[in-house]
Write a protein that holds these residues in place. Structure first.
Motif, PDB file in Angstrom:
ATOM      1  N   GLN A   1       1.112   0.918   6.890  1.00 14.29           N
ATOM      2  CA  GLN A   1       1.616   2.175   6.322  1.00 14.29           C
ATOM      3  C   GLN A   1       2.796   2.698   7.119  1.00 14.29           C
ATOM      4  N   ASP A   2       2.645   2.746   8.433  1.00  8.50           N
ATOM      5  CA  ASP A   2       3.698   3.283   9.292  1.00  8.50           C
ATOM      6  C   ASP A   2       4.958   2.433   9.218  1.00  8.50           C
ATOM      7  N   PHE A   3       4.786   1.123   9.143  1.00  4.70           N
ATOM      8  CA  PHE A   3       5.949   0.235   9.125  1.00  4.70           C
ATOM      9  C   PHE A   3       6.784   0.456   7.867  1.00  4.70           C
ATOM     10  N   PHE A   4       6.123   0.482   6.723  1.00 11.54           N
ATOM     11  CA  PHE A   4       6.871   0.703   5.475  1.00 11.54           C
ATOM     12  C   PHE A   4       7.431   2.117   5.407  1.00 11.54           C
ATOM     13  N   THR A   5       6.638   3.102   5.802  1.00  9.61           N
ATOM     14  CA  THR A   5       7.058   4.492   5.677  1.00  9.61           C
ATOM     15  C   THR A   5       8.159   4.842   6.668  1.00  9.61           C
ATOM     16  N   ASN A   6       8.012   4.436   7.928  1.00 14.10           N
ATOM     17  CA  ASN A   6       8.940   4.853   8.981  1.00 14.10           C
ATOM     18  C   ASN A   6      10.052   3.857   9.261  1.00 14.10           C
ATOM     19  N   GLU A   7       9.759   2.557   9.225  1.00 16.31           N
ATOM     20  CA  GLU A   7      10.780   1.549   9.506  1.00 16.31           C
ATOM     21  C   GLU A   7      11.602   1.230   8.263  1.00 16.31           C
ATOM     22  N   PHE A   8      10.917   1.028   7.146  1.00 19.92           N
ATOM     23  CA  PHE A   8      11.593   0.658   5.900  1.00 19.92           C
ATOM     24  C   PHE A   8      11.987   1.864   5.050  1.00 19.92           C
ATOM     25  N   GLY A   9      11.390   3.010   5.308  1.00 22.25           N
ATOM     26  CA  GLY A   9      11.730   4.206   4.539  1.00 22.25           C
ATOM     27  C   GLY A   9      11.129   4.240   3.152  1.00 22.25           C
ATOM     28  N   LEU A  10      10.147   3.382   2.876  1.00 17.89           N
ATOM     29  CA  LEU A  10       9.463   3.367   1.587  1.00 17.89           C
ATOM     30  C   LEU A  10       8.002   3.742   1.818  1.00 17.89           C
ATOM     31  N   PRO A  11       7.594   4.953   1.410  1.00 18.90           N
ATOM     32  CA  PRO A  11       6.226   5.397   1.679  1.00 18.90           C
ATOM     33  C   PRO A  11       5.189   4.425   1.119  1.00 18.90           C
ATOM     34  N   LEU A  12       4.123   4.265   1.864  1.00 22.36           N
ATOM     35  CA  LEU A  12       3.016   3.403   1.441  1.00 22.36           C
ATOM     36  C   LEU A  12       1.710   3.994   1.962  1.00 22.36           C
ATOM     37  N   THR A  13       0.741   4.090   1.069  1.00 23.98           N
ATOM     38  CA  THR A  13      -0.600   4.530   1.448  1.00 23.98           C
ATOM     39  C   THR A  13      -1.585   3.437   1.081  1.00 23.98           C
ATOM     40  N   MET A  14      -2.453   3.085   2.030  1.00 23.49           N
ATOM     41  CA  MET A  14      -3.477   2.084   1.787  1.00 23.49           C
ATOM     42  C   MET A  14      -4.839   2.758   1.812  1.00 23.49           C
ATOM     43  N   ILE A  15      -5.653   2.463   0.797  1.00 21.00           N
ATOM     44  CA  ILE A  15      -6.944   3.126   0.637  1.00 21.00           C
ATOM     45  C   ILE A  15      -8.047   2.074   0.590  1.00 21.00           C
ATOM     46  N   PRO A  16      -8.601   1.713   1.742  1.00 20.22           N
ATOM     47  CA  PRO A  16      -9.679   0.719   1.756  1.00 20.22           C
ATOM     48  C   PRO A  16     -10.993   1.296   1.254  1.00 20.22           C
ATOM     49  N   ASN A  17     -11.761   0.455   0.591  1.00 23.74           N
ATOM     50  CA  ASN A  17     -13.101   0.832   0.127  1.00 23.74           C
ATOM     51  C   ASN A  17     -14.094  -0.014   0.923  1.00 23.74           C
ATOM     52  N   PHE A  18     -14.792   0.600   1.868  1.00 18.91           N
ATOM     53  CA  PHE A  18     -15.669  -0.154   2.748  1.00 18.91           C
ATOM     54  C   PHE A  18     -17.018  -0.472   2.111  1.00 18.91           C
ATOM     55  N   GLU A  19     -17.231  -0.001   0.881  1.00 18.17           N
ATOM     56  CA  GLU A  19     -18.474  -0.313   0.193  1.00 18.17           C
ATOM     57  C   GLU A  19     -18.406  -1.664  -0.507  1.00 18.17           C
ATOM     58  N   ASP A  20     -17.208  -2.052  -0.969  1.00 14.43           N
ATOM     59  CA  ASP A  20     -17.085  -3.354  -1.624  1.00 14.43           C
ATOM     60  C   ASP A  20     -15.953  -4.202  -1.047  1.00 14.43           C
ATOM     61  N   MET A  21     -15.292  -3.700   0.003  1.00 18.36           N
ATOM     62  CA  MET A  21     -14.214  -4.399   0.701  1.00 18.36           C
ATOM     63  C   MET A  21     -12.943  -4.562  -0.134  1.00 18.36           C
ATOM     64  N   SER A  22     -12.808  -3.773  -1.177  1.00 14.10           N
ATOM     65  CA  SER A  22     -11.558  -3.761  -1.928  1.00 14.10           C
ATOM     66  C   SER A  22     -10.589  -2.805  -1.232  1.00 14.10           C
ATOM     67  N   CYS A  23      -9.349  -2.776  -1.686  1.00 14.92           N
ATOM     68  CA  CYS A  23      -8.355  -1.880  -1.095  1.00 14.92           C
ATOM     69  C   CYS A  23      -7.246  -1.638  -2.109  1.00 14.92           C
ATOM     70  N   GLU A  24      -6.751  -0.417  -2.140  1.00 16.18           N
ATOM     71  CA  GLU A  24      -5.640  -0.076  -3.025  1.00 16.18           C
ATOM     72  C   GLU A  24      -4.429   0.294  -2.188  1.00 16.18           C
TER      73      GLU A  24
END
Length: 272
Positions: A202-225
């Motif tokens: 998240q920090d790399f894309f948001t701060n280094e690349f200037g393109l915001p990115l949010t990652m939302i892991p789901n620890f109940e089924d190990m998926s992620c958005e």
């Protein structure tokens, strides 16, 4: 993922109809299947380890990242398979092992900084500035990078698909749904997911690349958005800051050393 060495040009709209896809309840979704060895062609159910058939290029990425991260890792124990592996013998398990050894003896901030240094070392000088010129924080840039994520990150996280998300009240196809994260599945460690993947990416894309990115892991089924274009919340306001370690590690996992969670296994790994 950055395209380098070119001047900024006007890109046409993305033609998703030419991408591999399947039908879902919300319409067509882009799908790129990686080398899953399961009979169903899908990740194994939660609690079971997904089998993969990694090809040449997947193993090259694993070896490259493992070598880069190995510069920051504690030495592998003498006589172990990881210690004996050559460049071309690297596999996903050895890559995860290096990640665990990077975490040992470091705070979460130090772990995230290592990942940042590794990512920067993978790029030529000036890459972040070039990325900012080519991909300013627009809807098109967010959707384009989401489309690129599906094939280029399959070796790391497993199969994923582009999905529609809402960013600042606008619906756009800049989301990536990771069905069952390979990194989380093989590590069995919430701390590795958050400190070695989610936060630094998240920090790399948001701060280094200037393109915001949010990652939302789901620890109940190990998926992620992954949501491109969405500014990530401060760590203290992110639900993962209160996420405890897994209480039970699946039988195929190697127990996570106490050092991985900053020598305080009885507390949330994210407090330090």
């Amino acid at each position: 993922m950055a395209v380098l060495g070119f001047q900024a040009v006007q890109f046409p709209s993305l033609d998703y109809h030419s991408w591999p896809r399947r039908r879902s309840s919300s319409g067509y979704i882009n799908v790129v299947r990686c080398g899953i060895a399961e009979p169903s062609g899908e990740p194994a159910p939660f609690g079971q380890k997904t089998r993969y058939n990694d090809g040449f290029f997947e193993k090259v990425f694993m070896a490259l990242f493992a070598r880069k991260m190995g510069r920051f890792a504690t030495p592998a124990k003498a006589g172990t398979q990881t210690e004996k592996r050559s460049w071309w013998d690297s596999d996903y398990e050895s890559f995860v092992d290096v990640s665990k050894r990077v975490m040992q003896g470091r705070s979460r901030i130090q772990q995230q900084e290592v990942v940042r240094e590794v990512l920067l070392s993978m790029l030529p000088p000036g890459a972040p500035d070039q990325f900012r010129k080519l991909f300013p924080p627009t809807r098109w840039a967010a959707e384009f990078n989401a489309a690129l994520t599906v094939p280029f990150f399959a070796w790391l996280v497993g199969p994923s698909e582009v999905v529609e998300v809402e960013v600042n009240g606008v619906k756009q196809r800049s989301g990536v749904l990771i069905k069952k994260c390979r990194y989380l599945e093989n590590s069995g460690c919430v701390g590795m997911c958050v400190n070695m993947c989610k936060i630094p990416t998240q920090d790399f894309f948001t701060n280094e690349f200037g393109l915001p990115l949010t990652m939302i892991p789901n620890f109940e089924d190990m998926s992620c958005e992954m949501v491109y274009g969405q500014v990530p919340p401060p760590f203290e306001e992110d639900p993962v800051s209160k996420q405890p370690c897994f209480s039970d590690i699946s039988p195929w996992q190697i127990p996570t050393p106490a050092s991985v969670i900053n020598y305080k296994p009885e507390k949330s790994f994210l407090l330090n």
